[in-house]
Design a protein around this motif. Structure first.
Motif, PDB file in Angstrom:
ATOM      1  N   LEU A 177      -1.062  10.078   3.975  1.00  0.00           N
ATOM      2  CA  LEU A 177      -1.487   8.781   3.449  1.00  0.00           C
ATOM      3  C   LEU A 177      -0.781   8.445   2.145  1.00  0.00           C
ATOM      4  O   LEU A 177      -0.365   7.300   1.925  1.00  0.00           O
ATOM      5  CB  LEU A 177      -2.999   8.783   3.245  1.00  0.00           C
ATOM      6  N   LEU A 178      -0.636   9.439   1.280  1.00  0.00           N
ATOM      7  CA  LEU A 178       0.019   9.197  -0.009  1.00  0.00           C
ATOM      8  C   LEU A 178       1.476   8.791   0.184  1.00  0.00           C
ATOM      9  O   LEU A 178       1.963   7.854  -0.459  1.00  0.00           O
ATOM     10  CB  LEU A 178      -0.066  10.444  -0.882  1.00  0.00           C
TER      11      LEU A 178
ATOM     12  N   THR B 242       3.771  17.033  -2.760  1.00  0.00           N
ATOM     13  CA  THR B 242       3.951  15.688  -2.207  1.00  0.00           C
ATOM     14  C   THR B 242       4.192  14.677  -3.314  1.00  0.00           C
ATOM     15  O   THR B 242       5.123  13.851  -3.237  1.00  0.00           O
ATOM     16  CB  THR B 242       2.712  15.288  -1.387  1.00  0.00           C
ATOM     17  N   LEU B 243       3.380  14.714  -4.360  1.00  0.00           N
ATOM     18  CA  LEU B 243       3.505  13.750  -5.449  1.00  0.00           C
ATOM     19  C   LEU B 243       4.838  13.904  -6.172  1.00  0.00           C
ATOM     20  O   LEU B 243       5.485  12.907  -6.534  1.00  0.00           O
ATOM     21  CB  LEU B 243       2.347  13.908  -6.428  1.00  0.00           C
ATOM     22  N   ALA B 244       5.265  15.149  -6.391  1.00  0.00           N
ATOM     23  CA  ALA B 244       6.545  15.379  -7.074  1.00  0.00           C
ATOM     24  C   ALA B 244       7.702  14.794  -6.275  1.00  0.00           C
ATOM     25  O   ALA B 244       8.620  14.175  -6.843  1.00  0.00           O
ATOM     26  CB  ALA B 244       6.753  16.880  -7.299  1.00  0.00           C
ATOM     27  N   LEU B 245       7.685  14.969  -4.954  1.00  0.00           N
ATOM     28  CA  LEU B 245       8.761  14.429  -4.124  1.00  0.00           C
ATOM     29  C   LEU B 245       8.701  12.908  -4.049  1.00  0.00           C
ATOM     30  O   LEU B 245       9.741  12.230  -4.063  1.00  0.00           O
ATOM     31  CB  LEU B 245       8.693  15.037  -2.729  1.00  0.00           C
ATOM     32  N   MET B 246       7.495  12.345  -3.980  1.00  0.00           N
ATOM     33  CA  MET B 246       7.366  10.890  -3.981  1.00  0.00           C
ATOM     34  C   MET B 246       7.966  10.298  -5.254  1.00  0.00           C
ATOM     35  O   MET B 246       8.703   9.296  -5.203  1.00  0.00           O
ATOM     36  CB  MET B 246       5.893  10.492  -3.865  1.00  0.00           C
ATOM     37  N   ARG B 247       7.673  10.912  -6.377  1.00  0.00           N
ATOM     38  CA  ARG B 247       8.226  10.419  -7.649  1.00  0.00           C
ATOM     39  C   ARG B 247       9.744  10.548  -7.659  1.00  0.00           C
ATOM     40  O   ARG B 247      10.441   9.686  -8.204  1.00  0.00           O
ATOM     41  CB  ARG B 247       7.591  11.173  -8.811  1.00  0.00           C
TER      42      ARG B 247
END
Length: 436
Positions: A172-173, A199-204
């Motif tokens: 979802l993120l 996940t958040l690190a790669l999205m950024r």
């Protein structure tokens, strides 16, 4: 490779394939981005190949270099369009990530997988997507196959029950920037938090704007991913097997590329080996584990955040000098197998006493006797008991040695190269010579 460090000692450098978790996340982010991304040193295994091919079925071009040194992904700049049958095979990450991604697109997508994957739960993910307005028809038991009639997602605010798996939330993120209003999400019961941090690190890295509130809520702004070239780290979960093997054989094994800057929470497994008496060194470039000739037990450890490695510890726990209890792992009963039950069953077959509860297992010291290990088509069962087999040659066999191809097709050959006395199981020997 063997590098002499002092008379009588040698460091064996393990060749660990790329991280499955990183490879599949990078594939999805590259598919959603504007431009062309190169993913260097991807894992080429059952799960990642299934994910790559599923993206191709969605109309995303993914080109492979001749020897798979890199995969080149030409992104759609958003969700996919058209009609597609998306086959996930046995890949749980594909089944958890692709429904969210396809729902942000436009078209009709039938997401399906193997009978093993159909049995794994998806209800929490479906509830979240339907709450965002997705039109989804689910199969029996709210699992695969899923028929997704995609018209994009508005986004908004949702709560995602994440106790069965953190992968629902990751999917979802990663889809959130493609939603018209972005996403604000709460995740009660979250397990495996390090995977969300990954996940958040790669999205950024791909340009997403993500903020985290003091209460743990996550806010993802709408936007556009931008293509990035990335080198995939060696898989820390897979590295756990060679680290554990070093710990119980008194040898030294180094995994280059896994160091202090790793995005993978499962590297924390070496901290548990240190607690059990191994010598551990982690620097910027590599992680090294040396066995000291003794494995200490008598402790309890919460492995909820590193649950993919709990079976590695459980498999070597009989060699410790006191019982070891592992807890916080109830969600692993819903993986490729009921992993707590599978470990208890196979350890008992080896003559090792175990106790288990809803989210824990205790393994008592014991001398393993000859046994045939029931792998349950689970790569981690096969690899974990192969490590135990190093200490008792010719006593343990696997009923499905090839299931390791899900994440490490060359596992048996690499174990044989690092530990020459290892006897590869029948059915795996053909791949050994090329890995020596």
């Amino acid at each position: 490779m063997i590098t002499e460090t002092a008379p009588g000692t040698a460091i064996r450098t393990a060749r660990i394939p790329g991280s499955k978790s990183l490879t599949n996340r990078l594939l999805l982010l590259a598919a959603a981005a504007e431009g062309t991304s190169r993913i260097h040193a991807p894992l080429v295994g059952g799960d990642t190949v299934a994910f790559r091919d599923a993206l191709r079925e969605c109309g995303i071009p993914v080109d492979s270099s001749p020897l798979d040194e890199y995969w080149e992904v030409t992104g759609a700049g958003g969700g996919p369009t058209g009609r597609a049958r998306v086959w996930c095979a046995d890949a749980g990450t594909a089944a958890r990530f692709l429904p969210s991604y396809t729902a942000t697109g436009s078209g009709t997508f039938l997401v399906d997988g193997s009978s093993q994957l159909r049995a794994r739960p998806l209800q929490a993910l479906l509830e979240a997507l339907r709450g965002l307005g997705a039109d989804i028809e689910a199969g029996p038991g709210n699992g695969l196959p899923l028929l997704i009639r995609a018209e994009g997602l508005a986004g908004g605010e949702i709560s995602v029950e994440s106790s069965p798996s953190s992968q629902y939330l990751s999917g979802l993120l990663m889809a959130a920037p493609l939603m018209r209003d972005g996403l604000r999400v709460r995740a009660p019961g979250l397990v495996s938090r390090p995977y969300i941090d990954m996940t958040l690190a790669l999205m950024r890295r791909y340009g997403a704007e993500v903020t985290e509130g003091g209460d743990g809520d996550l806010r993802v702004e709408p936007g556009v991913y931008t293509a990035v070239d990335t080198v995939v780290e060696p898989d820390a979960s897979t590295a756990s097997y060679v680290f554990a093997a070093a710990a119980v054989t008194g040898r030294t094994v180094t995994v280059p590329g896994l160091g202090t800057g790793s995005l993978q929470g499962d590297l924390r497994f070496v901290e548990i080996l240190a607690k059990a008496g191994a010598e551990v060194r982690v620097d910027e470039a590599a992680t090294t584990v040396t066995g000291t000739g003794r494995l200490r037990g008598g402790f309890t450890v919460d492995m909820g955040d590193v649950s993919d490695t709990f079976m590695t510890l459980a498999a070597i726990a009989p060699l410790a000098d006191a019982p070891i209890t592992i807890h916080g792992i109830g969600h692993t009963r819903l993986k490729e197998s009921d992993r707590i039950a599978a470990m208890a069953q196979n350890l008992r077959a080896c003559g090792v006493d175990t106790d288990q509860g809803t989210d824990w297992i205790t393994v008592h010291p014991g001398t393993p006797r000859p046994a045939r290990i029931a792998c349950h088509h689970d790569h981690r069962v096969a690899m974990a008991f192969s490590v135990l087999g190093l200490t008792t040659p010719n006593t343990l066999t696997l009923d499905d040695p090839r299931c390791v191809a899900k994440t490490f097709p060359g596992f048996h050959g690499e174990l044989c190269r690092l530990f020459p006395w290892y006897e590869p199981p029948v059915g795996a020997a053909e791949s050994v010579e090329e890995h020596r």
